[in-house]
Design an enzyme around this catalytic site. Structure first.
Site, PDB file in Angstrom:
ATOM      1  N   SER A 272       0.770  -1.265   0.130  1.00  0.00           N
ATOM      2  CA  SER A 272       0.188  -0.102   0.041  1.00  0.00           C
ATOM      3  C   SER A 272       1.108   1.360   0.032  1.00  0.00           C
ATOM      4  O   SER A 272       0.254   2.326  -0.225  1.00  0.00           O
ATOM      5  CB  SER A 272      -0.962  -0.023   1.089  1.00  0.00           C
ATOM      6  OG  SER A 272      -2.072  -0.683   0.752  1.00  0.00           O
TER       7      SER A 272
ATOM      8  N   LYS B 182       0.289   3.461  -2.768  1.00  0.00           N
ATOM      9  CA  LYS B 182      -1.046   4.458  -2.849  1.00  0.00           C
ATOM     10  C   LYS B 182      -0.400   5.830  -3.182  1.00  0.00           C
ATOM     11  O   LYS B 182      -1.189   6.778  -3.457  1.00  0.00           O
ATOM     12  CB  LYS B 182      -2.044   4.373  -1.617  1.00  0.00           C
ATOM     13  CG  LYS B 182      -2.743   2.892  -1.750  1.00  0.00           C
ATOM     14  CD  LYS B 182      -3.510   2.837  -0.525  1.00  0.00           C
ATOM     15  CE  LYS B 182      -4.375   1.572  -0.631  1.00  0.00           C
ATOM     16  NZ  LYS B 182      -3.948   0.286  -0.598  1.00  0.00           N
TER      17      LYS B 182
ATOM     18  N   TYR C 165     -10.710   2.437   4.910  1.00  0.00           N
ATOM     19  CA  TYR C 165      -9.727   2.322   4.073  1.00  0.00           C
ATOM     20  C   TYR C 165      -9.850   1.361   3.098  1.00  0.00           C
ATOM     21  O   TYR C 165     -10.485   0.317   3.415  1.00  0.00           O
ATOM     22  CB  TYR C 165      -8.591   1.766   5.082  1.00  0.00           C
ATOM     23  CG  TYR C 165      -7.212   1.615   4.321  1.00  0.00           C
ATOM     24  CD1 TYR C 165      -6.284   2.744   4.070  1.00  0.00           C
ATOM     25  CD2 TYR C 165      -6.413   0.451   4.280  1.00  0.00           C
ATOM     26  CE1 TYR C 165      -4.917   2.695   3.449  1.00  0.00           C
ATOM     27  CE2 TYR C 165      -5.272   0.119   3.681  1.00  0.00           C
ATOM     28  CZ  TYR C 165      -4.402   1.311   3.248  1.00  0.00           C
ATOM     29  OH  TYR C 165      -3.345   1.569   2.589  1.00  0.00           O
TER      30      TYR C 165
ATOM     31  N   GLU D 232      -0.086   9.702   5.444  1.00  0.00           N
ATOM     32  CA  GLU D 232      -0.944   9.794   6.588  1.00  0.00           C
ATOM     33  C   GLU D 232       0.037  10.706   7.406  1.00  0.00           C
ATOM     34  O   GLU D 232       1.241  10.239   7.608  1.00  0.00           O
ATOM     35  CB  GLU D 232      -1.447   8.592   6.950  1.00  0.00           C
ATOM     36  CG  GLU D 232      -2.431   7.891   6.188  1.00  0.00           C
ATOM     37  CD  GLU D 232      -2.592   6.328   6.642  1.00  0.00           C
ATOM     38  OE1 GLU D 232      -2.067   5.861   7.598  1.00  0.00           O
ATOM     39  OE2 GLU D 232      -3.123   5.586   5.792  1.00  0.00           O
TER      40      GLU D 232
ATOM     41  N   LYS E 130       3.657   5.867   6.058  1.00  0.00           N
ATOM     42  CA  LYS E 130       2.544   4.821   5.319  1.00  0.00           C
ATOM     43  C   LYS E 130       3.374   3.410   5.259  1.00  0.00           C
ATOM     44  O   LYS E 130       4.533   3.151   5.159  1.00  0.00           O
ATOM     45  CB  LYS E 130       2.475   5.150   3.812  1.00  0.00           C
ATOM     46  CG  LYS E 130       1.541   4.342   3.151  1.00  0.00           C
ATOM     47  CD  LYS E 130       0.017   4.819   3.194  1.00  0.00           C
ATOM     48  CE  LYS E 130      -1.070   3.881   2.806  1.00  0.00           C
ATOM     49  NZ  LYS E 130      -1.058   2.515   3.630  1.00  0.00           N
TER      50      LYS E 130
ATOM     51  N   SER F 245       1.615  -3.768   2.563  1.00  0.00           N
ATOM     52  CA  SER F 245       2.075  -5.116   2.888  1.00  0.00           C
ATOM     53  C   SER F 245       1.326  -6.134   1.623  1.00  0.00           C
ATOM     54  O   SER F 245       0.442  -5.537   1.071  1.00  0.00           O
ATOM     55  CB  SER F 245       1.346  -5.634   4.032  1.00  0.00           C
ATOM     56  OG  SER F 245       1.559  -5.235   5.247  1.00  0.00           O
TER      57      SER F 245
END
Length: 371
Positions: free
Chosen positions: A72, A75, A158, A280, A323, A326
Site C-alpha cells: 500500500s 498508494k 480504508y 498519512e 505509510k 503489505s
C-alpha cells in the site's frame, strides 16, 4: 539525550549503523524475516543497511538495489499522480467519477468527488474487491451497482477500490494507462530508476522473493486496480530518493514540486491522524502509542469518523508523514519529518506485523532526532 540529525550525518556513520542494527536484527529474528533493506536520509545524505537474503533458494543477499513489493505504499504514488493531473489541469479533485467514466454517471459512486476516493471517504467502499471481480468490465459494473452506507465525507474506511479508482481516473485524465503513466512519467521525473509496476525481464534478477507464513516463496497476484493500490516494486535506493524528494522537492520541475506539496495537504482528521493523498501524517512530536494507533488494525478495517479540514490544511510546523504497505509475502514502512530532514525506509520480504515495523522505525528515528 538524542543527538541531532546533523551530527550523526556528519561524523558518526558507525554509530548510526549500531542504532539501526539494534532495532532491526531482533525484529528479523523474532518474526523470521529472511531479508530486509533499510535506508535513512539525514540532512540529504543517504545511509543503507542490508540484512539477510532476497532469495533463500538462490542464497541471494539483499542490497539497496533489491526490488521489494511496496504493497500500500504504492498508494502514495497514486496520490501523487492524481495531484500531478490536477496541477496539469487535466482533472480537479472536486470532479466526480462520471466525468471521466460515463458509465458511472448517475450511480451512487458518482456522488463522491475524486478527493473522497483518494481519502477513503466515498461512503463505505470496502477494503478489497469481492473475489469474483476479475476484469475491467466487472470492476466498472461493481462500481455502477455499489450502494454506500454513508454520505461522502462522513467516514473514512480504508479501501483499495477507492484509491484504485482514483488512480484509474487520473491515468484516463492523462490520456494513458496507469502503469505507463507511473513508469514513463512519474518515476523518471523523480529520478527513480529501479521502480516498476511491471518488472521487466532485465530487472527480474533483482526482484526478491517474498515468503508466506509457511516459508513458501511467493509474489503478488494480479487483481482489479492492483497497480494503483498495491502494485509498485522498488528498492531502498529509489525509495530513499523518493523520501528525499518529499522532504525537499526543490530540484524537481515546477509541476511535480506543486504535486508533492498537494500530497502533503491534510483533507480529513481521523483521530490524531491527518489523511492526505496517500500519505498519512501527524503533528510532531508524536508518541509511539499515537503512531501505533494511527497504523492499527482497527484504523485499516473499521469505519472511523472523518472531520473535514476546510480549507485543506498544508502541513506546517513539525509533521511526521508515514505509510505502511503489505502483500502476502512482503512488509514495508516509510516515515519522514521534512522539517528535520530525516526519513526512513524499511523493506522486507515477509509480511511481519505492522506494530513491529513502527516500533523499530520509531526507535531508530527517536535516537537520531529528538521526538
Amino acid at each position: 539525550m538524542a543527538a541531532s540529525a546533523a551530527s550523526w550525518a556528519g561524523d558518526d556513520a558507525a554509530r548510526i549503523r549500531g542504532i539501526v542494527e539494534t532495532a532491526i536484527r531482533p525484529v528479523m529474528a523474532e518474526h523470521d524475516v529472511p531479508g530486509m533493506a533499510v535506508a535513512l536520509t539525514i540532512d540529504g545524505q543517504a545511509f543503507y543497511f542490508n540484512y539477510g537474503l532476497a532469495s533463500k533458494q538462490g542464497n541471494v543477499p539483499v542490497t539497496e538495489r533489491t526490488l521489494f513489493e511496496l504493497g500500500s505504499i504504492s498508494k502514495t504514488f497514486t496520490g501523487l499522480l492524481a495531484a500531478y493531473a490536477q496541477v496539469s489541469g487535466k482533472l480537479s479533485l472536486a470532479d466526480h467519477p462520471g466525468k471521466f467514466m460515463p458509465r458511472l454517471k448517475g450511480s451512487a459512486i458518482d456522488r463522491a468527488k475524486l478527493l473522497h476516493l483518494g481519502t477513503y471517504t466515498a461512503g463505505g467502499l470496502p477494503l478489497q474487491f469481492p473475489d469474483d471481480i476479475m476484469d475491467e468490465a466487472q470492476t466498472t459494473s461493481y462500481f455502477q451497482a455499489w450502494a454506500p452506507d454513508a454520505e461522502p465525507g462522513k467516514f473514512r474506511r480504508y479501501s483499495n477500490p477507492s484509491i484504485g479508482l482514483l488512480g484509474h481516473i487520473a491515468a484516463l485524465a492523462l490520456d494513458g494507462d496507469f502503469a505507463e503513466a507511473i513508469e514513463t512519467r512519474l518515476f523518471p521525473e523523480l529520478g527513480l530508476n529501479s521502480s516498476y509496476v511491471r518488472v521487466p525481464q532485465e530487472a527480474m534478477a533483482d526482484y526478491a522473493w517474498g515468503y508466506d507464513q509457511a516459508n513458501n516463496p511467493i509474489r503478488v497476484n494480479r487483481g482489479p486496480l492492483d497497480a494503483q493500490a498495491y502494485g509498485v516494486k522498488s528498492s531502498t535506493a529509489d525509495m530513499i530518493r523518493y523520501v528525499q524528494a518529499n522532504i525537499d522537492p526543490s530540484p524537481l520541475k515546477a509541476p511535480w514540486r506543486r504535486a508533492i506539496k498537494d500530497t502533503h495537504q491534510g483533507y480529513f482528521t481521523v483521530g490524531d491522524m491527518v489523511q492526505g493523498l496517500g500519505w498519512e501524517h501527524y503533528r510532531h512530536p508524536i508518541t509511539l502509542d499515537r503512531l501505533l494507533e494511527g497504523n492499527s488494525r482497527g484504523m485499516a478495517l473499521e469505519p472511523r469518523i472523518a472531520t473535514p479540514l476546510v480549507p485543506p490544511e498544508l502541513s506546517s510546523g513539525l509533521t511526521l508523514f508515514n505509510k505502511t504497505g503489505s502483500t502476502n509475502g512482503f512488509g514495508a514502512y516509510v516515515a519522514f519529518i521534512p522539517q528535520k530532514q530525516i526519513g526512513i525506509v524499511m523493506l522486507a520480504n515477509r509480511n511481519f506485523p505492522i506494530p513491529a515495523r513502527i516500533r523499530a522505525a520509531y526507535a531508530i528515528m527517536e535516537q537520531l532526532t529528538p521526538f
